[in-house]
Design a protein around this motif. Structure first.
Motif, PDB file in Angstrom:
ATOM      1  N   GLY A 236       0.629   9.533  -7.831  1.00  0.00           N
ATOM      2  CA  GLY A 236      -0.752   9.885  -8.154  1.00  0.00           C
ATOM      3  C   GLY A 236      -1.520   8.725  -8.755  1.00  0.00           C
ATOM      4  O   GLY A 236      -2.669   8.444  -8.366  1.00  0.00           O
ATOM      5  N   GLU A 237      -0.919   8.024  -9.698  1.00  0.00           N
ATOM      6  CA  GLU A 237      -1.600   6.895 -10.332  1.00  0.00           C
ATOM      7  C   GLU A 237      -1.769   5.734  -9.357  1.00  0.00           C
ATOM      8  O   GLU A 237      -2.801   5.056  -9.342  1.00  0.00           O
ATOM      9  N   ALA A 238      -0.761   5.486  -8.510  1.00  0.00           N
ATOM     10  CA  ALA A 238      -0.868   4.397  -7.528  1.00  0.00           C
ATOM     11  C   ALA A 238      -1.989   4.671  -6.537  1.00  0.00           C
ATOM     12  O   ALA A 238      -2.669   3.741  -6.076  1.00  0.00           O
ATOM     13  N   GLY A 239      -2.204   5.949  -6.211  1.00  0.00           N
ATOM     14  CA  GLY A 239      -3.273   6.304  -5.280  1.00  0.00           C
ATOM     15  C   GLY A 239      -4.662   6.019  -5.824  1.00  0.00           C
ATOM     16  O   GLY A 239      -5.634   5.960  -5.054  1.00  0.00           O
ATOM     17  N   ARG A 240      -4.776   5.840  -7.139  1.00  0.00           N
ATOM     18  CA  ARG A 240      -6.069   5.545  -7.755  1.00  0.00           C
ATOM     19  C   ARG A 240      -6.340   4.042  -7.814  1.00  0.00           C
ATOM     20  O   ARG A 240      -7.381   3.615  -8.311  1.00  0.00           O
ATOM     21  N   LEU A 241      -5.378   3.252  -7.338  1.00  0.00           N
ATOM     22  CA  LEU A 241      -5.545   1.797  -7.315  1.00  0.00           C
ATOM     23  C   LEU A 241      -5.827   1.333  -5.894  1.00  0.00           C
ATOM     24  O   LEU A 241      -5.291   1.881  -4.940  1.00  0.00           O
ATOM     25  N   ALA A 242      -6.647   0.301  -5.775  1.00  0.00           N
ATOM     26  CA  ALA A 242      -6.989  -0.232  -4.443  1.00  0.00           C
ATOM     27  C   ALA A 242      -5.976  -1.295  -4.023  1.00  0.00           C
ATOM     28  O   ALA A 242      -6.329  -2.390  -3.579  1.00  0.00           O
ATOM     29  N   GLU A 243      -4.676  -0.968  -4.184  1.00  0.00           N
ATOM     30  CA  GLU A 243      -3.603  -1.903  -3.840  1.00  0.00           C
ATOM     31  C   GLU A 243      -2.515  -1.132  -3.099  1.00  0.00           C
ATOM     32  O   GLU A 243      -1.559  -0.641  -3.717  1.00  0.00           O
ATOM     33  N   PRO A 244      -2.636  -1.013  -1.788  1.00  0.00           N
ATOM     34  CA  PRO A 244      -1.675  -0.195  -1.031  1.00  0.00           C
ATOM     35  C   PRO A 244      -0.220  -0.619  -1.209  1.00  0.00           C
ATOM     36  O   PRO A 244       0.685   0.213  -1.088  1.00  0.00           O
ATOM     37  N   TRP A 245       0.033  -1.882  -1.485  1.00  0.00           N
ATOM     38  CA  TRP A 245       1.417  -2.307  -1.624  1.00  0.00           C
ATOM     39  C   TRP A 245       2.093  -1.627  -2.802  1.00  0.00           C
ATOM     40  O   TRP A 245       3.320  -1.392  -2.779  1.00  0.00           O
ATOM     41  N   ARG A 246       1.332  -1.286  -3.842  1.00  0.00           N
ATOM     42  CA  ARG A 246       1.937  -0.553  -4.963  1.00  0.00           C
ATOM     43  C   ARG A 246       2.329   0.857  -4.536  1.00  0.00           C
ATOM     44  O   ARG A 246       3.371   1.391  -4.948  1.00  0.00           O
ATOM     45  N   GLN A 247       1.485   1.485  -3.727  1.00  0.00           N
ATOM     46  CA  GLN A 247       1.829   2.807  -3.209  1.00  0.00           C
ATOM     47  C   GLN A 247       3.101   2.718  -2.363  1.00  0.00           C
ATOM     48  O   GLN A 247       3.989   3.579  -2.465  1.00  0.00           O
ATOM     49  N   ALA A 248       3.198   1.674  -1.546  1.00  0.00           N
ATOM     50  CA  ALA A 248       4.392   1.492  -0.717  1.00  0.00           C
ATOM     51  C   ALA A 248       5.636   1.337  -1.586  1.00  0.00           C
ATOM     52  O   ALA A 248       6.703   1.893  -1.284  1.00  0.00           O
ATOM     53  N   SER A 249       5.510   0.601  -2.673  1.00  0.00           N
ATOM     54  CA  SER A 249       6.647   0.381  -3.566  1.00  0.00           C
ATOM     55  C   SER A 249       7.141   1.681  -4.168  1.00  0.00           C
ATOM     56  O   SER A 249       8.350   1.939  -4.238  1.00  0.00           O
ATOM     57  N   VAL A 250       6.218   2.533  -4.600  1.00  0.00           N
ATOM     58  CA  VAL A 250       6.605   3.832  -5.160  1.00  0.00           C
ATOM     59  C   VAL A 250       7.304   4.672  -4.102  1.00  0.00           C
ATOM     60  O   VAL A 250       8.359   5.273  -4.347  1.00  0.00           O
TER      61      VAL A 250
END
Length: 446
Positions: A236-250
């Motif tokens: 949820g928190e990663a989805g609020r960031l404009a950095e898709p690579w962080r979402q991929a990491s999670v």
């Protein structure tokens, strides 16, 4: 030689900053040896001469016994609490040892020993020990009133998460949980309050990293419900960031633990597909490589050779690209990818090729942080040996993996070990399999 002189000067500076004479340091070390149930030191006068030699123009390196005692001396603040963060006397002490010529591996070991002491002490103070002294005050103020949060406070929380992450492979997972839990809770409380708007993205990045790591640690300590909740929080928190690579990491971290949970392959595959989609639009080619490598593993486990080979090719393309400016430079490497190649060979290819790839990967994974992954890769190497008709040689490898799994308390190495043991069933009456069973029972209770 200049570095050694600088190291000696740093030790002298530390001693004087605490108002200690050479004799006082000697007395303190003798006292600490007794308190820690270490072998008795020589007479105080002899210890004092050693202290002087460490600070001399041509300094002598403290031996390992004295290094540990000095670590306890400089890690403890005058009030008695342990302080290990950036800017602390302990951090300066480790830097001094490095200047004197001590290895990074040894200074990392001393740090791990002191973190173990923090978790032994209990009381929830582990996170504070990892914060720089000045940041502790700022964090307390921010928790009382989130509008007072500043960059130093957020950087301090980030350093706690990074420090705990760096200790995977050096400390048991349950101890790492104790160190990390206060940082997870602090990031939640700050996000729930009126943190200054410009600081929110950085705080959110810390919250994502903390919740992701906490999700993995919860899984490793067999709390699957807590793990799922933490991964949902991180997503949820990663989805609020404009950095898709962080979402991929999670997604990838979540996929790896899901693979070994009740949800198994199907749940892991859905998460990996999400990771690949996010990584393709992200800024990190290494994160893309990792996502495709994991995609290749799942395809190989399902027997889809063409899909696995395609994903491996995409992973190698990104691993061999230029990584300057990559936002996640330590997230993946050629050594890690060789391990994935070995897995693919194990499931859909040649066992001999798999064995060689695993051996190469294990050799590349030498850092303390890689100990868990190295144990997994070596267990897979043993499986390849079994398939090659060399079961006794496989048990030799597995004994080392048992020791590594015991040190870290990692769940995945233990699961992989049980898989390898099942593959040894045709030889269960052999003495060398009985020896492995005894080792597994003594260390892992299984």
């Amino acid at each position: 030689m200049e570095d050694r002189a600088a190291g000696a000067a740093a030790l002298k500076r530390l001693r004087k900053r605490r108002g200690l004479s050479l004799a006082a340091v000697a007395h303190a070390l003798v006292q600490l040896a007794g308190d820690l149930h270490q072998p008795a030191l020589p007479a105080v006068a002899s210890v004092q001469r050693s202290v002087a030699r460490w600070e001399a123009a041509k300094p002598v390196m403290p031996d390992e016994r004295y290094q540990l005692l000095l670590a306890h001396l400089y890690a403890r603040a005058p009030g008695g609490s342990l302080v290990l963060g950036a800017g602390s006397d302990f951090a300066e002490y480790l830097n001094a040892l490095g200047l004197l010529g001590e290895s990074e591996r040894r200074t990392a070991e001393l740090r791990s020993l002191m973190l173990r002491a923090v978790t032994d002490a209990g009381g929830g103070g582990g996170m504070l020990a990892l914060l720089a002294p000045g940041v502790q005050v700022g964090l307390s103020a921010a928790l009382d009133d989130p509008s007072r949060t500043d960059e130093d406070t957020i950087d301090g929380l980030a350093s706690v998460v990074a420090d705990v992450n760096a200790e995977i492979g050096s400390l048991p997972m349950v101890r790492l949980q104790l160190l990390l839990a206060p940082a997870v809770e602090a990031s939640r409380r700050l996000l729930a309050g009126p943190v200054p708007e410009p600081l929110l993205p950085q705080l959110r990045k810390v919250a994502v990293a903390a919740a992701t790591l906490a999700g993995r640690l919860a899984f490793e300590t067999r709390d699957d419900a807590a793990s799922r909740a933490l991964y949902a929080e991180a997503t949820g928190e990663a989805g609020r960031l404009a950095e898709p690579w962080r979402q991929a990491s999670v997604h990838m971290s979540h996929a790896l633990v899901t693979l070994y949970s009740a949800q198994g392959m199907d749940g892991a595959r859905r998460l990996v597909d999400q990771a690949v989609r996010a990584a393709r639009t992200g800024e990190s080619s290494l994160m893309r490589a990792r996502a495709h490598a994991l995609q290749a593993e799942l395809a190989a486990r399902a027997g889809n050779e063409r899909q696995a080979q395609t994903a491996l090719g995409l992973a190698w393309y990104d691993v061999e690209a230029d990584h300057s400016g990559d936002p996640a430079p330590a997230s993946f490497s050629a050594g890690h990818l060789k391990g994935f190649e070995g897995l693919c060979e194990l499931y859909i290819g040649d066992a001999a090729e798999a064995h060689d790839r695993f051996a190469q990967a294990a050799e590349a994974l030498r850092a303390p942080r890689d100990q868990v992954q190295r144990a997994i890769v070596t267990t897979d190497q043993a499986l390849a040996r079994i398939r090659l008709g060399e079961p006794r040689a496989a048990t030799d490898l597995l004994h080392g993996c048992v020791a590594a799994a015991s040190t870290t308390g990692g769940r995945v190495p233990a699961l992989r070990l049980r898989q390898a043991r099942r593959a040894l069933m045709p030889w269960r009456r052999e003495n060398w399999v009985a020896d492995l069973d005894d080792h597994l029972m003594d260390v892992l209770g299984a």
